[in-house]
Structures are given as structure tokens and as C-alpha cells.
Design a protein around this motif. Structure first.
Motif, PDB file in Angstrom:
ATOM      1  N   ILE A 291      12.365   6.085   0.872  1.00  0.00           N
ATOM      2  CA  ILE A 291      12.882   4.984   1.675  1.00  0.00           C
ATOM      3  C   ILE A 291      12.684   5.351   3.138  1.00  0.00           C
ATOM      4  N   PHE A 292      11.802   4.606   3.809  1.00  0.00           N
ATOM      5  CA  PHE A 292      11.549   4.803   5.237  1.00  0.00           C
ATOM      6  C   PHE A 292      12.180   3.648   6.005  1.00  0.00           C
TER       7      PHE A 292
ATOM      8  N   LYS B 140      -5.510   1.773   9.033  1.00  0.00           N
ATOM      9  CA  LYS B 140      -5.472   0.934  10.213  1.00  0.00           C
ATOM     10  C   LYS B 140      -4.639  -0.315   9.927  1.00  0.00           C
ATOM     11  N   ALA B 141      -4.003  -0.848  10.955  1.00  0.00           N
ATOM     12  CA  ALA B 141      -3.143  -2.018  10.778  1.00  0.00           C
ATOM     13  C   ALA B 141      -3.908  -3.171  10.134  1.00  0.00           C
ATOM     14  N   SER B 142      -5.178  -3.296  10.440  1.00  0.00           N
ATOM     15  CA  SER B 142      -5.981  -4.400   9.907  1.00  0.00           C
ATOM     16  C   SER B 142      -6.287  -4.250   8.424  1.00  0.00           C
ATOM     17  N   ASP B 143      -5.989  -3.066   7.859  1.00  0.00           N
ATOM     18  CA  ASP B 143      -6.385  -2.793   6.475  1.00  0.00           C
ATOM     19  C   ASP B 143      -5.221  -2.594   5.519  1.00  0.00           C
ATOM     20  N   VAL B 144      -3.981  -2.877   5.955  1.00  0.00           N
ATOM     21  CA  VAL B 144      -2.826  -2.520   5.121  1.00  0.00           C
ATOM     22  C   VAL B 144      -2.267  -3.679   4.309  1.00  0.00           C
ATOM     23  N   ALA B 145      -2.702  -4.906   4.556  1.00  0.00           N
ATOM     24  CA  ALA B 145      -2.056  -6.057   3.916  1.00  0.00           C
ATOM     25  C   ALA B 145      -2.080  -5.959   2.400  1.00  0.00           C
ATOM     26  N   ASP B 146      -3.192  -5.527   1.810  1.00  0.00           N
ATOM     27  CA  ASP B 146      -3.278  -5.501   0.357  1.00  0.00           C
ATOM     28  C   ASP B 146      -2.559  -4.309  -0.259  1.00  0.00           C
ATOM     29  N   ALA B 147      -1.999  -3.429   0.595  1.00  0.00           N
ATOM     30  CA  ALA B 147      -1.224  -2.303   0.071  1.00  0.00           C
ATOM     31  C   ALA B 147       0.241  -2.662  -0.135  1.00  0.00           C
ATOM     32  N   ILE B 148       0.671  -3.830   0.341  1.00  0.00           N
ATOM     33  CA  ILE B 148       2.052  -4.271   0.154  1.00  0.00           C
ATOM     34  C   ILE B 148       2.107  -5.131  -1.098  1.00  0.00           C
ATOM     35  N   CYS B 149       2.874  -4.691  -2.097  1.00  0.00           N
ATOM     36  CA  CYS B 149       2.934  -5.441  -3.354  1.00  0.00           C
ATOM     37  C   CYS B 149       4.089  -6.430  -3.387  1.00  0.00           C
ATOM     38  N   GLY B 150       5.031  -6.316  -2.467  1.00  0.00           N
ATOM     39  CA  GLY B 150       6.152  -7.241  -2.477  1.00  0.00           C
ATOM     40  C   GLY B 150       7.044  -7.097  -1.272  1.00  0.00           C
ATOM     41  N   TRP B 151       7.952  -8.071  -1.160  1.00  0.00           N
ATOM     42  CA  TRP B 151       8.876  -8.153  -0.029  1.00  0.00           C
ATOM     43  C   TRP B 151      10.280  -8.455  -0.542  1.00  0.00           C
ATOM     44  N   ALA B 152      11.286  -7.978   0.180  1.00  0.00           N
ATOM     45  CA  ALA B 152      12.670  -8.238  -0.225  1.00  0.00           C
ATOM     46  C   ALA B 152      13.572  -8.262   1.001  1.00  0.00           C
ATOM     47  N   VAL B 153      14.759  -8.783   0.802  1.00  0.00           N
ATOM     48  CA  VAL B 153      15.820  -8.719   1.808  1.00  0.00           C
ATOM     49  C   VAL B 153      16.613  -7.435   1.570  1.00  0.00           C
ATOM     50  N   GLY B 154      16.975  -6.753   2.633  1.00  0.00           N
ATOM     51  CA  GLY B 154      17.727  -5.515   2.487  1.00  0.00           C
ATOM     52  C   GLY B 154      18.833  -5.379   3.518  1.00  0.00           C
TER      53      GLY B 154
ATOM     54  N   PRO C 170       2.200  -4.405   9.809  1.00  0.00           N
ATOM     55  CA  PRO C 170       0.952  -3.641   9.768  1.00  0.00           C
ATOM     56  C   PRO C 170       0.915  -2.487  10.770  1.00  0.00           C
ATOM     57  N   GLU C 171       1.437  -2.701  11.963  1.00  0.00           N
ATOM     58  CA  GLU C 171       1.480  -1.613  12.946  1.00  0.00           C
ATOM     59  C   GLU C 171       2.402  -0.490  12.479  1.00  0.00           C
ATOM     60  N   VAL C 172       3.533  -0.855  11.908  1.00  0.00           N
ATOM     61  CA  VAL C 172       4.449   0.152  11.371  1.00  0.00           C
ATOM     62  C   VAL C 172       3.753   1.002  10.314  1.00  0.00           C
ATOM     63  N   LEU C 173       3.030   0.344   9.409  1.00  0.00           N
ATOM     64  CA  LEU C 173       2.376   1.082   8.328  1.00  0.00           C
ATOM     65  C   LEU C 173       1.226   1.940   8.850  1.00  0.00           C
TER      66      LEU C 173
ATOM     67  N   SER D 147       1.622   5.794   8.008  1.00  0.00           N
ATOM     68  CA  SER D 147       0.613   6.414   7.147  1.00  0.00           C
ATOM     69  C   SER D 147      -0.147   7.528   7.848  1.00  0.00           C
ATOM     70  N   ALA D 148       0.043   7.675   9.143  1.00  0.00           N
ATOM     71  CA  ALA D 148      -0.500   8.827   9.847  1.00  0.00           C
ATOM     72  C   ALA D 148       0.424  10.041   9.735  1.00  0.00           C
ATOM     73  N   LEU D 149       1.642   9.798   9.277  1.00  0.00           N
ATOM     74  CA  LEU D 149       2.627  10.872   9.144  1.00  0.00           C
ATOM     75  C   LEU D 149       2.876  11.276   7.688  1.00  0.00           C
ATOM     76  N   TYR D 150       2.688  10.329   6.771  1.00  0.00           N
ATOM     77  CA  TYR D 150       2.975  10.552   5.355  1.00  0.00           C
ATOM     78  C   TYR D 150       1.854   9.961   4.502  1.00  0.00           C
ATOM     79  N   HIS D 151       1.638  10.566   3.336  1.00  0.00           N
ATOM     80  CA  HIS D 151       0.818   9.935   2.313  1.00  0.00           C
ATOM     81  C   HIS D 151       1.716   8.932   1.580  1.00  0.00           C
ATOM     82  N   LEU D 152       1.592   7.662   1.927  1.00  0.00           N
ATOM     83  CA  LEU D 152       2.414   6.638   1.284  1.00  0.00           C
ATOM     84  C   LEU D 152       1.853   6.340  -0.099  1.00  0.00           C
ATOM     85  N   VAL D 153       2.745   6.153  -1.065  1.00  0.00           N
ATOM     86  CA  VAL D 153       2.341   5.945  -2.452  1.00  0.00           C
ATOM     87  C   VAL D 153       3.090   4.749  -3.018  1.00  0.00           C
ATOM     88  N   PRO D 154       2.590   4.163  -4.113  1.00  0.00           N
ATOM     89  CA  PRO D 154       3.288   3.027  -4.721  1.00  0.00           C
ATOM     90  C   PRO D 154       4.744   3.365  -5.036  1.00  0.00           C
TER      91      PRO D 154
END
Length: 232
Positions: free
Chosen positions: A28-29, A94-108, A178-181, A185-192
């Protein structure tokens, strides 16, 4: 199978709207100070140099319903957030390449022991005891990314009982998702299964046992969360 000394902790999972499968939660980031008005109400400035992050552990996950008022605080505060769920590995993206890495969205809800956070800030100490608390990462039902267009001008709101406490729009984020990711992703290997809580608008404040929190983002499943009595 390993012979464990005691049973391993159960992996928390998230519900997906219209899908019988569930999402196992990884890390959880959380993004700090990602709405200028909230940063100002907390006595801080924002900059466009880089976003900054803190983390929560598995034990912080709650999927709504009810969670006990935590020990060690008299100032338990709400922060409504948009949550992005990672569905593909990301590393140095890159921010331009992260959209397809997000599988879903939620309220938190990023719940915070604000008095302990203030004390930690004053002493220049870490925030862990303020942020990484059982029941402090409340995540609602996930909407698949192909069923929601992604953050734009949608409203994000929080009501406590019948009173609106927080209200903003997702385009008020200092750093877009996208900018956040890209930075994360420059600091961590993000995984599903990793999730990112993307910051909160202004209006944070205390809640008490018996309060009902209702959080929403336009187009996503609303989240209801009851503050229960302190655990015995």
C-alpha cells in the motif's frame, strides 16, 4: 509445503464490481500532499519537484463495514482518496506508458492518528504510528479500469453522518496518477496487487465512535465505513 511455526497471515483481498474474483493486496503506497488546499490546511507547501510517499502494511486494510476506533489517539481523522490498483509490473515506467498497468479504481480512506502525526512532525520523526494503523486503509469495491475512464474532473467527496466534510475534483491533484506512477516505479518494482492511494482534498477532520463515513468518487462504487468503539 513449509512446516510453519504458526499459520501465515491471511492476504487481504478486494472485491471487484461485477466479478466473482478478488484482488490480493500487495503493498500500500500513499501519496502525501497531492492536493494544494489540503497541504495548506496542514501547514505545508507543495512543489512540482517530485511527489513523496509513505506506506502502510497489510494489517491496515479494511474493506468498509466497521472498524474499531484505534488505541493511542484522541484525534482519529479521515482522508478520502482515489485508489489505483496495479495489474501489471511497472519498473522505471514513463507517465505516458502506465495507463494499461492500472487494472482498477476504488474509493478509499486514509485514516490517520493526527495527534501522533503532529508530534512526529514536530520531532522530525517518522509517521508510522500515525499512518500504519489497523483499519487505516479503508478500500471500497474496485471498478475495472475498462469500466471507468480514469481520473479527470470527477468529484471526490466525504460525508460524516449527514455533514459534508471534504469535496474536490480529481483534476486538482498536484501530481496526476500517471506522474505518480512514473516516480513511484523509479523507486520500487511495482507488481500486480500493489495499490496506490493518491492523496486527499481539503477538509480533513476528526471522527468518533458511532460516526458513519460515506465516501464517493463520480462513477465508482461508494464506500461506507462505520467507526466502531475502541477494541477492548
Amino acid at each position: 509445503m513449509p512446516d510453519y511455526l504458526f499459520p501465515p497471515a491471511e492476504i487481504p483481498t478486494l472485491e471487484i464490481a461485477g466479478d466473482s474474483r478478488r484482488i490480493p493486496v500487495g503493498r500500500i503506497f500513499c501519496v502525501g500532499r497531492n492536493y494544494a488546499a489540503h497541504a495548506a490546511e496542514m501547514g505545508s507547501d507543495v512543489s512540482r519537484e517530485a511527489p513523496w510517499f509513505f506506506t502502510k502494511s497489510h494489517s491496515a486494510i479494511s474493506t468498509g463495514g466497521e472498524a474499531a476506533y484505534p488505541p493511542g489517539t484522541s484525534d482519529w481523522q479521515h482522508e478520502v482518496e482515489l485508489v489505483a490498483v496495479i495489474g501489471k509490473p511497472l519498473w522505471n515506467a514513463k507517465a505516458s506508458d502506465v495507463a494499461d498497468a492500472i487494472c482498477g479504481w476504488a474509493v478509499g480512506l486514509d485514516m490517520t492518528r493526527r495527534d501522533l502525526q503532529a508530534a512526529a512532525k514536530a520531532a522530525r520523526l517518522p509517521w508510522d504510528v500515525a499512518k500504519d494503523v489497523e483499519g487505516s486503509a479503508v478500500i471500497g469495491t474496485v471498478t475495472a479500469s475498462d469500466s471507468w475512464p480514469g481520473p479527470g474532473q470527477q468529484s471526490i467527496t466525504l460525508h460524516v453522518n449527514d455533514t459534508e466534510r471534504q469535496s474536490g475534483t480529481l483534476d486538482q491533484m498536484v501530481w496526476s496518477v500517471p506522474e505518480v506512477l512514473e516516480h513511484l516505479s523509479a523507486l520500487y518494482h511495482l507488481v500486480p496487487g500493489d495499490i496506490v492511494m493518491t492523496g486527499t482534498p481539503a477538509g480533513v477532520g476528526p471522527v468518533y465512535p458511532g460516526d458513519l463515513l460515506r465516501a464517493s468518487v463520480d462513477g465508482l462504487t461508494p464506500l461506507s465505513h462505520l467507526i466502531g468503539p475502541p477494541a477492548p
